[in-house]
Design a protein around this motif. Structure first.
Motif, short mmCIF file in Angstrom:
data_model
loop_
_atom_site.label_atom_id
_atom_site.label_comp_id
_atom_site.label_asym_id
_atom_site.label_seq_id
_atom_site.Cartn_x
_atom_site.Cartn_y
_atom_site.Cartn_z
N GLU A 322 0.83 -1.21 0.00
CA GLU A 322 0.00 0.00 0.00
C GLU A 322 0.86 1.26 0.00
O GLU A 322 0.55 2.25 -0.68
CB GLU A 322 -0.93 0.01 1.22
N LEU A 323 1.97 1.24 0.73
CA LEU A 323 2.87 2.38 0.77
C LEU A 323 3.70 2.47 -0.51
O LEU A 323 3.87 3.56 -1.07
CB LEU A 323 3.79 2.28 1.99
N PHE A 324 4.19 1.34 -0.98
CA PHE A 324 4.99 1.34 -2.20
C PHE A 324 4.19 1.88 -3.39
O PHE A 324 4.74 2.53 -4.29
CB PHE A 324 5.51 -0.06 -2.49
N ALA A 325 2.89 1.62 -3.37
CA ALA A 325 2.03 2.11 -4.45
C ALA A 325 1.99 3.64 -4.49
O ALA A 325 1.68 4.23 -5.53
CB ALA A 325 0.62 1.56 -4.29
N LYS A 326 2.30 4.28 -3.37
CA LYS A 326 2.29 5.75 -3.31
C LYS A 326 3.64 6.36 -3.68
O LYS A 326 3.77 7.58 -3.77
CB LYS A 326 1.91 6.21 -1.90
N CYS A 327 4.64 5.51 -3.88
CA CYS A 327 5.98 6.00 -4.21
C CYS A 327 6.16 6.07 -5.72
O CYS A 327 5.55 5.30 -6.47
CB CYS A 327 7.04 5.07 -3.60
N GLU A 328 6.99 7.01 -6.16
CA GLU A 328 7.14 7.26 -7.59
C GLU A 328 8.60 7.50 -7.94
O GLU A 328 9.34 8.09 -7.14
CB GLU A 328 6.34 8.50 -8.01
N PRO A 329 9.01 7.09 -9.14
CA PRO A 329 10.32 7.51 -9.63
C PRO A 329 10.28 8.99 -10.00
O PRO A 329 9.21 9.53 -10.31
CB PRO A 329 10.55 6.64 -10.86
N ILE A 330 11.42 9.66 -9.95
CA ILE A 330 11.48 11.05 -10.37
C ILE A 330 11.42 11.10 -11.89
O ILE A 330 12.22 10.47 -12.58
CB ILE A 330 12.77 11.73 -9.86
N ALA A 331 10.45 11.82 -12.42
CA ALA A 331 10.21 11.86 -13.86
C ALA A 331 11.02 12.98 -14.52
O ALA A 331 11.40 13.97 -13.88
CB ALA A 331 8.73 12.05 -14.14
N TYR A 332 11.25 12.82 -15.80
CA TYR A 332 11.87 13.86 -16.62
C TYR A 332 10.79 14.88 -16.97
O TYR A 332 9.73 14.54 -17.50
CB TYR A 332 12.46 13.23 -17.88
N LEU A 333 11.06 16.15 -16.68
CA LEU A 333 10.04 17.19 -16.84
C LEU A 333 10.02 17.84 -18.22
O LEU A 333 9.03 18.46 -18.61
CB LEU A 333 10.23 18.28 -15.78
N GLY A 334 11.11 17.74 -18.95
CA GLY A 334 11.15 18.34 -20.28
C GLY A 334 10.86 19.82 -20.25
O GLY A 334 11.41 20.57 -19.43
N ASP A 335 9.94 20.26 -21.10
CA ASP A 335 9.65 21.70 -21.19
C ASP A 335 8.79 22.21 -20.04
O ASP A 335 8.47 23.40 -19.98
CB ASP A 335 9.00 22.03 -22.54
N GLN A 336 8.44 21.32 -19.10
CA GLN A 336 7.71 21.75 -17.91
C GLN A 336 8.65 22.13 -16.75
O GLN A 336 8.19 22.59 -15.71
CB GLN A 336 6.77 20.63 -17.43
#
Length: 350
Positions: A322-336
């Motif tokens: 349940e906790l791991f599901a809330k974790c995310e890799p850091i994404a590439y933001l590009g032009d954002q």
């Protein structure tokens, strides 16, 4: 963004062969040399030696200390590398710059072992240009003797009794991402209103912390100078091993759970051998041994059964589903990216 090490590692680049006396004849690869551009201390001696023996080759390691330094070197025209080990968001940058070649998964049958739960959230879920290698979270750690009734939450940063005894990483993505998760948003949100709200929260946090910084938190919590620190799981797990007063947590709102990936540059000379190396590191037994040596978690489902009970039982590297599901890799933001830089400038100048 600098790499987080579980083991003490030099940031200086170094090139060295694992087996200088490797045979030059016979074997599937005819005594070839495979050159890997990676982080320091990021491959076990056993994993390296077994690959060299199996493929009758020499493995040469060249190291970098940040994704940005690695990308800059490649953009400047550096060649001679057969395998790269960047963080996932940097893979996207390399792909955008047309510096990677697509993988031939028929040469990497062990991709069947990769954790499908992780792949569902990864930045290259189909493994078109990269295969996940090792991952670990960014966490909070506190002194149990100084922080009573500690809820496992980013909101610990706001506790008035800890004022001046807290450090946060001097890292735009990590701090704004933590604030975004606290507010119930994606770590990688590109909604300007959400990022600005995260900046507002980070400004409130700033009033309560000693400083933003990237080095002293490690010694500071060990010495008792700081009671609560924001840092990388590797160093904090090691610190916890040496000081039983330290408690390490993955905040209940979720956190960054970043991964470094294996990929092949367009300029690679030993393409088939590079695929064989990725396949070797994705083997269940090799991945398990390599995990235990490095101290990171390889997202390799087949390898989990081969891990020691202590390693597999780590609530930091293997948090509840349940906790791991809330974790995310850091994404590439590009032009954002300017949305974040503007928000971070506001935090730093507040």
């Amino acid at each position: 963004m600098k790499r987080r090490h579980f083991l003490a590692a030099s940031g200086a680049a170094a090139t060295f062969p694992f087996l200088p006396s490797c045979s030059k004849s016979g074997g599937a690869s005819g005594g070839k040399t495979l050159t890997v551009f990676t982080w320091a201390d990021y491959l076990s001696d056993d994993a390296a030696a077994s690959f060299e023996e199996k493929h009758d080759c020499k493995l040469v390691i060249d190291t970098f200390d940040s994704n940005e330094a690695m990308i800059a070197k490649l953009e400047a025209g550096a060649t001679g590398y057969d395998v790269l080990v960047p963080s996932s968001y940097a893979v996207r940058q390399l792909q955008e710059k047309d510096l990677l070649q697509p993988l031939d998964k028929s040469l990497i049958p062990n991709t069947a072992n990769i954790d499908k739960d992780y792949l569902s959230r990864s930045l290259d879920g189909d493994m078109n240009v990269s295969v996940p290698y090792m991952m670990a979270p960014t966490v909070l750690a506190y002194l149990k003797s100084k922080v009573g009734d500690a809820e496992p939450s980013w909101r610990l940063i706001e506790r008035p009794d800890l004022k001046g005894r807290i450090t946060l990483l001097d890292d735009m993505r990590e701090v704004l991402g933590a604030a975004l998760k606290t507010l119930g948003h994606s770590f990688n949100s590109t909604e300007e209103a959400q990022v600005n709200a995260a900046a507002d929260l980070a400004i409130e946090w700033k009033k309560n912390i000693a400083k933003f910084e990237n080095e002293q938190w490690k010694t500071g919590i060990a010495s008792g100078e700081f009671f609560l620190v924001h840092g990388y799981a590797g160093e904090l797990i090691l610190a916890q091993d040496e000081n039983e007063d330290i408690e390490v947590i993955v905040p209940q709102e979720g956190a960054a759970f970043s991964c470094d990936d294996l990929c092949i540059p367009k300029s690679a000379k030993e393409v088939e051998l590079a695929h064989a190396f990725i396949n070797h590191l994705s083997d269940a037994a090799v991945a398990a041994e390599n995990m235990e040596w490095i101290g990171y978690r390889a997202p390799n489902t087949a390898a989990y059964a081969n891990l020691s009970e202590d390693f597999r039982g780590s609530p930091i590297l293997f948090p509840p589903d349940e906790l791991f599901a809330k974790c995310e890799p850091i994404a590439y933001l590009g032009d954002q990216l300017p949305i974040y830089t503007a928000a971070w400038d506001r935090v730093k100048n507040a």
